[in-house]
Design a protein around this motif. Structure first.
Motif, PDB file in Angstrom:
ATOM      1  N   TYR A  72       0.676  -1.158   0.008  1.00 38.43           N
ATOM      2  CA  TYR A  72      -0.118   0.123   0.123  1.00 38.43           C
ATOM      3  C   TYR A  72       1.011   1.545   0.125  1.00 38.43           C
ATOM      4  CZ  TYR A  72      -3.248  -3.525   1.798  1.00 38.43           C
ATOM      5  OH  TYR A  72      -3.880  -4.686   1.981  1.00 38.43           O
ATOM      6  N   THR A  73       0.260   2.303  -0.586  1.00 36.71           N
ATOM      7  CA  THR A  73       1.196   3.441  -0.837  1.00 36.71           C
ATOM      8  C   THR A  73       0.115   4.708  -1.130  1.00 36.71           C
ATOM      9  OG1 THR A  73       3.219   4.758  -1.368  1.00 36.71           O
ATOM     10  CG2 THR A  73       1.933   3.667  -3.058  1.00 36.71           C
ATOM     11  N   SER A  74       0.324   5.871  -0.804  1.00 36.16           N
ATOM     12  CA  SER A  74      -0.456   7.017  -1.144  1.00 36.16           C
ATOM     13  C   SER A  74      -0.493   7.028  -2.843  1.00 36.16           C
ATOM     14  CB  SER A  74       0.097   8.319  -0.480  1.00 36.16           C
ATOM     15  OG  SER A  74      -0.381   9.410  -1.307  1.00 36.16           O
ATOM     16  N   GLU A  75      -1.572   7.362  -3.190  1.00 37.98           N
ATOM     17  CA  GLU A  75      -1.761   7.832  -4.505  1.00 37.98           C
ATOM     18  C   GLU A  75      -0.778   9.170  -4.801  1.00 37.98           C
ATOM     19  OE1 GLU A  75      -5.798   9.512  -5.375  1.00 37.98           O
ATOM     20  OE2 GLU A  75      -5.610  11.079  -4.146  1.00 37.98           O
ATOM     21  N   GLN A  76      -0.199   9.763  -4.205  1.00 43.66           N
ATOM     22  CA  GLN A  76       0.644  10.774  -4.429  1.00 43.66           C
ATOM     23  C   GLN A  76       2.428  10.645  -4.226  1.00 43.66           C
ATOM     24  OE1 GLN A  76      -0.150  13.849  -5.135  1.00 43.66           O
ATOM     25  NE2 GLN A  76      -2.145  13.056  -5.352  1.00 43.66           N
ATOM     26  N   SER A  77       2.249   9.194  -3.919  1.00 40.99           N
ATOM     27  CA  SER A  77       3.713   8.710  -3.864  1.00 40.99           C
ATOM     28  C   SER A  77       4.568   8.696  -5.187  1.00 40.99           C
ATOM     29  CB  SER A  77       3.693   7.312  -3.248  1.00 40.99           C
ATOM     30  OG  SER A  77       3.116   6.381  -3.975  1.00 40.99           O
TER      31      SER A  77
ATOM     32  N   ARG B 191       6.584   1.026  -9.121  1.00 36.97           N
ATOM     33  CA  ARG B 191       7.611   0.315  -9.833  1.00 36.97           C
ATOM     34  C   ARG B 191       8.265  -0.792  -9.128  1.00 36.97           C
ATOM     35  NH1 ARG B 191      13.010   0.855 -12.001  1.00 36.97           N
ATOM     36  NH2 ARG B 191      12.877  -0.171 -13.954  1.00 36.97           N
ATOM     37  N   ALA B 192       8.324  -0.571  -7.741  1.00 34.22           N
ATOM     38  CA  ALA B 192       8.803  -1.638  -6.882  1.00 34.22           C
ATOM     39  C   ALA B 192       7.998  -2.818  -6.660  1.00 34.22           C
ATOM     40  CB  ALA B 192       9.365  -1.096  -5.416  1.00 34.22           C
TER      41      ALA B 192
ATOM     42  N   LYS C 293       0.795  -7.064  -5.412  1.00 30.33           N
ATOM     43  CA  LYS C 293       0.130  -6.119  -5.676  1.00 30.33           C
ATOM     44  C   LYS C 293       0.251  -4.677  -4.838  1.00 30.33           C
ATOM     45  CE  LYS C 293      -3.927  -9.239  -6.157  1.00 30.33           C
ATOM     46  NZ  LYS C 293      -2.906 -10.612  -5.961  1.00 30.33           N
ATOM     47  N   MET C 294      -0.118  -3.515  -5.594  1.00 26.11           N
ATOM     48  CA  MET C 294       0.319  -2.241  -5.112  1.00 26.11           C
ATOM     49  C   MET C 294      -0.983  -1.648  -4.963  1.00 26.11           C
ATOM     50  SD  MET C 294       2.567  -0.348  -3.401  1.00 26.11           S
ATOM     51  CE  MET C 294       4.221  -0.796  -3.900  1.00 26.11           C
TER      52      MET C 294
ATOM     53  N   PRO D  33      -1.691  -8.492   3.305  1.00 26.94           N
ATOM     54  CA  PRO D  33      -1.156  -7.218   3.530  1.00 26.94           C
ATOM     55  C   PRO D  33       0.064  -7.541   4.044  1.00 26.94           C
ATOM     56  CG  PRO D  33      -3.401  -7.158   4.205  1.00 26.94           C
ATOM     57  CD  PRO D  33      -3.307  -8.493   4.148  1.00 26.94           C
ATOM     58  N   PHE D  34       1.115  -6.690   3.656  1.00 27.29           N
ATOM     59  CA  PHE D  34       2.534  -6.967   4.169  1.00 27.29           C
ATOM     60  C   PHE D  34       3.227  -5.627   3.978  1.00 27.29           C
ATOM     61  CE2 PHE D  34       3.513  -7.126  -0.190  1.00 27.29           C
ATOM     62  CZ  PHE D  34       4.963  -6.936  -0.262  1.00 27.29           C
ATOM     63  N   PHE D  35       3.100  -4.542   3.390  1.00 24.40           N
ATOM     64  CA  PHE D  35       4.011  -3.606   3.394  1.00 24.40           C
ATOM     65  C   PHE D  35       3.283  -2.361   2.888  1.00 24.40           C
ATOM     66  CE2 PHE D  35       6.893  -1.444   0.118  1.00 24.40           C
ATOM     67  CZ  PHE D  35       8.115  -1.319   1.085  1.00 24.40           C
ATOM     68  N   VAL D  36       3.968  -1.282   3.578  1.00 22.47           N
ATOM     69  CA  VAL D  36       3.206   0.069   3.315  1.00 22.47           C
ATOM     70  C   VAL D  36       4.377   1.068   3.155  1.00 22.47           C
ATOM     71  CG1 VAL D  36       1.680   1.965   4.541  1.00 22.47           C
ATOM     72  CG2 VAL D  36       1.162  -0.506   4.864  1.00 22.47           C
TER      73      VAL D  36
END
Length: 478
Positions: free
Chosen positions: A187-192, A198-199, A206-207, A237-240
């Protein structure tokens, strides 16, 4: 080339570099060449016989400089800074001369030892929680210099994937790796930054892009809802990735809230502060990093804003063993007697080889000192606020986001995206300054960043006049 001739060549190049930087204001910031221009200027094949270095020097202005975008020009206001200073340049010279490949401690002990110490220096300078530092009193943490923030994010993601694979294996009688990877969600912000998405692509996971609030921040409640929805669907879920200082607008995610969610859900939290992290050397900006104690890894780029030449991306991991375990391939020819007593940084990164990058961090921190580094960052932030005040006095423009660091985001008031795009194009065509756009929730905005260490108030005023004049040319009745 022998040493005597090298001294002549080196002296000539040192003089050229000094003259280039001293007079960089006189150069057009953005080149006007077309793709393929160098093919018309140099032979199609390499010379059979060696040429005199003086002839090579002559061709710098003829061949290279016409195609250079001058990132260190005070008229360069695009993207974010790329750092530059004389101590860092000299350190790169020494690194090139030593030319070690520091993949193990034994391959050049100073290369590893200095990196451990300078990353602790830097971590303390920005008041990182002590768990991220090396040493027996701090825990299992430590720092490493990556090439870019993109590499740091990928290293963190792969380490988190490895952690969860082991957890999944220990909780299941059978382990289907392909099925497991297909269930992982990050998961990350739509602004990241695009490198975060790409990572995920590179790691095959899935991101999820989490929508942001009115201040363009990812909030804890939105992250929590997305995680619960995925868990209900049988996903893992595993990564933010939380962003402190987004590329588009220098927005700061709600790190403290996000950290609480990650601790509760037992997912890895990586904090990307590629540009803005350097500002944490200044005490007054550390409120933006509240919640860092809940993170598993953190990264910022001294090569953006802290006077250290590219490439130097500082990364800290709370439990370095998890990174080492994820990347540990230990062939016999790389073993040495000191294994386990000091880091072997090949286990902390994607590539095997690495340069002696800590030299330039060491040189800069010693020769400038923290006091001068703070002054540099505070001045650049002040110049951004000066530009902000200029904008506020012209009712043709509006400021789109809060000005926190060295970036101002603005646009023509009551004008369409196309109108603002035309303005940006006209500004860059005039050739005096260079700026770039972004889109925030579909709205076209113009970014004005303070980038060069040479930039002063007069340069900002020149940039503002260019923007005003270009606006008047396009919209004389506005």
């Amino acid at each position: 080339m022998e040493s005597a001739e090298f001294k002549e060549f080196g002296t000539a190049m040192l003089n050229y570099i000094t003259e280039y930087l001293d007079n960089i204001r006189d150069r057009r910031v953005l080149p006007t060449v077309q793709p393929g221009y160098i093919q018309d200027l140099i032979p199609a094949e390499a010379p059979e016989e060696g040429e005199d270095w003086k002839d090579v020097m002559k061709d710098i202005e003829r061949v290279i400089m016409p195609g250079v975008t001058h990132w260190h020009s005070p008229n360069f206001h695009a993207f974010y800074p790329t750092a530059n200073s004389y101590p860092a340049i000299v350190a790169d010279m020494l690194s090139g001369a030593i030319a070690c490949i520091g993949f193990t401690w034994m391959s050049s002990p100073a290369c590893t030892e200095l990196e451990v110490v300078t990353l602790d220096w830097l971590g303390k300078a920005i008041d990182l929680p002590p768990e991220f530092l090396s040493g027996p009193t701090n825990g299992k943490g430590g720092g490493v210099i990556q090439g870019t923030a993109s590499e740091a994010t990928l290293v963190a993601l792969l380490s988190a994937r490895s952690r969860f694979a082991k957890k999944h294996l220990s909780n299941a009688r059978s382990f289907d790796e392909d099925n497991f990877i297909g269930k992982l969600v990050s998961y990350t912000s739509e602004q990241s930054h695009s490198s975060v998405e790409r990572a995920g692509m590179l790691a095959g996971v899935k991101m999820r892009m989490i929508p942001t609030d009115e201040d363009l921040r990812m909030r804890g409640a939105d992250l929590k809802a997305a995680i619960q929805k995925d868990k209900a669907a049988g996903l893992i879920p595993f990564f933010v990735v939380a962003t402190l200082g987004s590329t588009n607008s220098c927005a700061f995610d709600a790190l403290d809230e996000i950290g609480d969610v990650c601790v509760e859900e037992e997912v890895w939290l990586h904090v990307d502060a590629a540009y803005a992290g350097a500002a944490f050397v200044c005490e007054e900006y550390r409120y933006l990093m509240v919640g860092m104690d809940k993170a598993d890894s953190f990264n910022f780029n001294p090569h953006k804003w802290m006077l250290v030449n590219f490439d130097c991306s500082a990364m800290w991991i709370k439990n370095a063993n998890e990174v080492v375990d994820a990347f540990n391939v230990d062939p016999f020819y790389l073993k040495h007697d000191m294994q386990g007593k000091a880091p072997d940084y090949r286990h902390w990164q994607i590539p095997l080889g690495r340069r002696f990058r800590s030299l330039k961090l060491w040189f800069v921190m010693r020769i400038y000192g923290l006091k001068k580094i703070k002054e540099h960052i505070r001045l650049q932030i002040k110049l951004a606020h000066d530009f902000e005040q200029m904008l506020r006095k012209d009712n043709r423009f509006e400021i789109v986001t809060p000005v926190i660091m060295g970036l101002v985001c603005f646009r023509l008031k009551d004008k369409s995206n196309d109108d603002n795009e035309k303005l940006l194009k006209r500004i860059n065509e005039r050739g005096t300054i260079h700026i770039v756009p972004a889109k925030l929730k579909g709205v076209y905005i113009i970014r004005f960043a303070i980038c060069s260490r040479f930039t002063n108030l007069e340069d900002v005023e020149i940039g503002w006049k260019e923007i005003q004049d270009a606006t008047t040319e396009l919209y004389p009745s506005a």
